[in-house]
Design a protein around this motif. Structure first.
Motif, short mmCIF file in Angstrom:
data_model
loop_
_atom_site.label_atom_id
_atom_site.label_comp_id
_atom_site.label_asym_id
_atom_site.label_seq_id
_atom_site.Cartn_x
_atom_site.Cartn_y
_atom_site.Cartn_z
N GLN A 48 -17.97 18.97 115.62
CA GLN A 48 -17.50 19.09 116.99
C GLN A 48 -16.00 18.86 117.08
O GLN A 48 -15.28 19.60 117.75
CB GLN A 48 -18.23 18.09 117.89
CG GLN A 48 -17.84 18.20 119.36
CD GLN A 48 -18.63 17.24 120.23
OE1 GLN A 48 -19.35 16.38 119.73
NE2 GLN A 48 -18.51 17.37 121.54
N GLY A 49 -15.52 17.83 116.39
CA GLY A 49 -14.11 17.49 116.48
C GLY A 49 -13.18 18.49 115.81
O GLY A 49 -12.04 18.67 116.24
N SER A 50 -13.67 19.15 114.76
CA SER A 50 -12.82 20.10 114.03
C SER A 50 -13.04 21.55 114.47
O SER A 50 -12.26 22.43 114.11
CB SER A 50 -13.09 20.00 112.53
OG SER A 50 -14.42 20.41 112.22
N GLY A 51 -14.11 21.79 115.22
CA GLY A 51 -14.41 23.16 115.64
C GLY A 51 -15.01 24.00 114.54
O GLY A 51 -14.98 25.23 114.60
N ASN A 52 -15.56 23.36 113.52
CA ASN A 52 -16.14 24.10 112.40
C ASN A 52 -17.53 24.61 112.76
O ASN A 52 -18.14 24.16 113.74
CB ASN A 52 -16.20 23.22 111.16
CG ASN A 52 -16.26 24.03 109.88
OD1 ASN A 52 -16.41 25.24 109.91
ND2 ASN A 52 -16.16 23.34 108.76
N ALA A 177 -11.91 10.08 109.65
CA ALA A 177 -12.02 11.26 108.80
C ALA A 177 -11.32 12.47 109.44
O ALA A 177 -10.62 13.24 108.77
CB ALA A 177 -13.48 11.59 108.52
N LEU A 178 -11.51 12.62 110.74
CA LEU A 178 -10.84 13.71 111.46
C LEU A 178 -9.33 13.55 111.41
O LEU A 178 -8.60 14.53 111.26
CB LEU A 178 -11.32 13.76 112.91
CG LEU A 178 -12.74 14.31 113.14
CD1 LEU A 178 -13.18 14.05 114.58
CD2 LEU A 178 -12.79 15.81 112.84
N ASP A 179 -8.87 12.32 111.52
CA ASP A 179 -7.42 12.07 111.45
C ASP A 179 -6.87 12.46 110.08
O ASP A 179 -5.71 12.88 109.96
CB ASP A 179 -7.12 10.59 111.72
CG ASP A 179 -7.36 10.20 113.18
OD1 ASP A 179 -7.40 11.11 114.04
OD2 ASP A 179 -7.51 8.99 113.45
N PHE A 180 -7.69 12.33 109.04
CA PHE A 180 -7.27 12.73 107.70
C PHE A 180 -7.31 14.25 107.53
O PHE A 180 -6.86 14.77 106.51
CB PHE A 180 -8.17 12.09 106.65
CG PHE A 180 -7.90 10.64 106.39
CD1 PHE A 180 -6.60 10.16 106.32
CD2 PHE A 180 -8.94 9.75 106.21
CE1 PHE A 180 -6.34 8.82 106.08
CE2 PHE A 180 -8.70 8.40 105.96
CZ PHE A 180 -7.40 7.94 105.90
N GLY A 181 -7.89 14.95 108.51
CA GLY A 181 -7.97 16.40 108.42
C GLY A 181 -9.33 16.93 108.07
O GLY A 181 -9.46 18.10 107.67
N ALA A 182 -10.38 16.13 108.22
CA ALA A 182 -11.72 16.56 107.83
C ALA A 182 -12.22 17.71 108.69
O ALA A 182 -11.95 17.78 109.88
CB ALA A 182 -12.70 15.38 107.95
N PHE A 183 -12.96 18.62 108.05
CA PHE A 183 -13.68 19.68 108.75
C PHE A 183 -15.10 19.80 108.22
O PHE A 183 -15.83 20.72 108.56
CB PHE A 183 -12.94 21.02 108.61
CG PHE A 183 -12.55 21.37 107.21
CD1 PHE A 183 -13.42 22.08 106.39
CD2 PHE A 183 -11.33 20.96 106.70
CE1 PHE A 183 -13.06 22.39 105.09
CE2 PHE A 183 -10.97 21.28 105.39
CZ PHE A 183 -11.83 22.00 104.58
N GLY A 184 -15.49 18.88 107.34
CA GLY A 184 -16.82 18.86 106.76
C GLY A 184 -16.88 17.79 105.69
O GLY A 184 -15.89 17.10 105.42
N PHE A 185 -18.06 17.64 105.10
CA PHE A 185 -18.27 16.64 104.05
C PHE A 185 -18.89 17.29 102.83
O PHE A 185 -19.56 18.31 102.97
CB PHE A 185 -19.20 15.53 104.55
CG PHE A 185 -18.59 14.62 105.59
CD1 PHE A 185 -17.23 14.40 105.66
CD2 PHE A 185 -19.41 13.99 106.51
CE1 PHE A 185 -16.69 13.57 106.62
CE2 PHE A 185 -18.88 13.15 107.48
CZ PHE A 185 -17.53 12.94 107.53
N PRO A 186 -18.68 16.70 101.65
CA PRO A 186 -17.98 15.45 101.36
C PRO A 186 -16.47 15.62 101.38
O PRO A 186 -15.97 16.71 101.12
CB PRO A 186 -18.46 15.08 99.96
CG PRO A 186 -18.69 16.42 99.32
CD PRO A 186 -19.25 17.28 100.41
N MET A 187 -15.78 14.54 101.66
CA MET A 187 -14.33 14.54 101.66
C MET A 187 -13.85 13.28 100.97
O MET A 187 -14.38 12.20 101.19
CB MET A 187 -13.79 14.57 103.09
CG MET A 187 -12.27 14.62 103.16
SD MET A 187 -11.65 14.41 104.85
CE MET A 187 -11.80 12.64 105.06
N MET A 188 -12.86 13.43 100.11
CA MET A 188 -12.25 12.30 99.43
C MET A 188 -10.85 12.07 99.96
O MET A 188 -10.10 13.03 100.19
CB MET A 188 -12.15 12.55 97.92
CG MET A 188 -13.45 12.57 97.19
SD MET A 188 -13.19 12.54 95.39
CE MET A 188 -11.96 13.83 95.17
#
Length: 253
Positions: A48-52, A177-188
Motif C-alpha cells: 500500500q505504501g509503495s504502490g506496488n 522499511a518504506l523509508d529505506f525504499g522498500a517496495f516488497g520483501f525480502p529486503m536487506m
C-alpha cells in the motif's frame, strides 16, 4: 580480527521468497561474519505504501513464480510447497495477526532473535509447507509451541500481540522499511561505516561486491555450521544460484 557487520533483514511470513532469503541469510551469517538483525514487518503495508502490485494478480508472473519457487525450494532444501488456495492464504487471510505475533515474540525476547527466528520459521512451515492457517490464535500457539516456547510464554505473547504497543511496533518497522525504499520483501539493509546500503531483487546480485568496495570483509574465513558440510565453492555456488533466480523473479514476495 574482522569486526562483525550489521545486516537488517525485513520480511513477512506470507512471502515465500522471504522464506528462501531468510534461510540463506541465517545459514551463512557466520560464514559472512555478519550480525543479522531480523525485522518482521507487514508486507500488506509495504504494498500500500509503495504502490506496488502483487505478482499473484498478474497471470504470467504467477505461473512463473510457481515454477521458480519449486526450483529454489529443491536447490536450497527448504520444504516449500504452495498452499491449496494461494489467493485465499495470501490475500484473503493475509498475515497481519501472524506478524503482530512475531513482533510480540521479539518484544518479549530480550537476548537476541533466536525465538523470533524459530517462530518465523514455524509460521512459514504452516502456510508454505503444511497448508495450515496462520491467522487464528490456536494456529499461532501451535507454531510457537513447535518453536520451543512454553505455554506461559505463548499466553503472554498472544495477549501482547493484540496490544497497541505491538500494533505500533509492527507499523513502525513497516514504515522504516518504506523509508529505506522498500517496495516488497525480502529486503536487506546493510550498515557500512555509518552508511546504509539497501538490497532487493536484482540488486542482490551486486551486494557482495558493493559491500567489499565499501570496506566490508566478506571472505569466507569462518567454518560452516556443522549441519552444512560444504566447501567454500559450494557456498559461492549457492549464493550465485539464489541471486540468478532472484533476478528473474518478481518485484516482490
Amino acid at each position: 580480527m574482522t569486526s562483525r557487520k550489521v545486516v537488517e533483514l525485513f520480511y513477512d511470513v506470507v512471502s515465500p521468497y522471504s522464506w528462501l532469503g531468510f534461510e540463506v541469510m541465517c545459514r551463512y551469517r557466520n560464514v559472512w561474519n555478519i550480525e543479522l538483525k531480523l525485522r518482521p514487518a507487514f508486507l500488506g503495508g509495504i504494498m500500500q505504501g509503495s504502490g506496488n502490485k502483487p505478482p499473484g494478480l498478474v497471470p504470467n508472473k504467477f505461473l512463473y513464480m510457481t515454477k521458480d519457487l519449486n526450483r529454489l525450494a529443491e536447490y536450497f532444501d527448504v520444504p516449500l510447497q504452495a498452499p491449496s488456495d494461494p489467493f485465499e492464504a495470501m490475500f484473503k487471510k493475509g498475515s497481519l495477526s501472524a506478524m503482530r505475533f512475531v513482533a510480540a515474540v521479539q518484544e518479549k525476547e530480550k537476548a537476541g532473535d533466536k525465538q523470533v527466528e524459530q517462530v518465523s520459521r514455524e509460521l512459514w512451515r504452516r502456510i508454505w509447507s503444511e497448508d495450515k492457517d496462520i491467522t487464528e490464535p490456536a494456529s499461532l500457539a501451535e507454531a510457537a509451541k513447535k518453536a520451543g516456547l512454553s505455554d506461559s510464554e505463548i499466553e503472554d505473547v498472544l495477549e501482547l500481540s493484540t496490544s497497541k504497543e505491538i500494533k505500533d511496533k509492527l507499523k513502525d518497522t513497516t514504515e522504516k522499511a518504506l523509508d529505506f525504499g522498500a517496495f516488497g520483501f525480502p529486503m536487506m539493509v546493510c550498515h557500512v561505516d555509518g552508511k546504509l546500503e539497501m538490497f532487493f531483487g536484482s540488486d542482490l546480485s551486486s551486494w557482495p561486491t558493493a559491500l567489499e568496495r565499501s570496506g566490508w570483509d566478506l571472505s569466507l574465513t569462518n567454518q560452516l555450521p556443522s549441519c552444512e558440510m560444504k566447501t567454500v565453492s559450494n557456498v559461492c555456488s549457492e549464493i550465485l544460484e539464489f541471486v540468478s533466480h532472484f533476478i528473474n523473479a518478481f518485484d516482490f514476495l
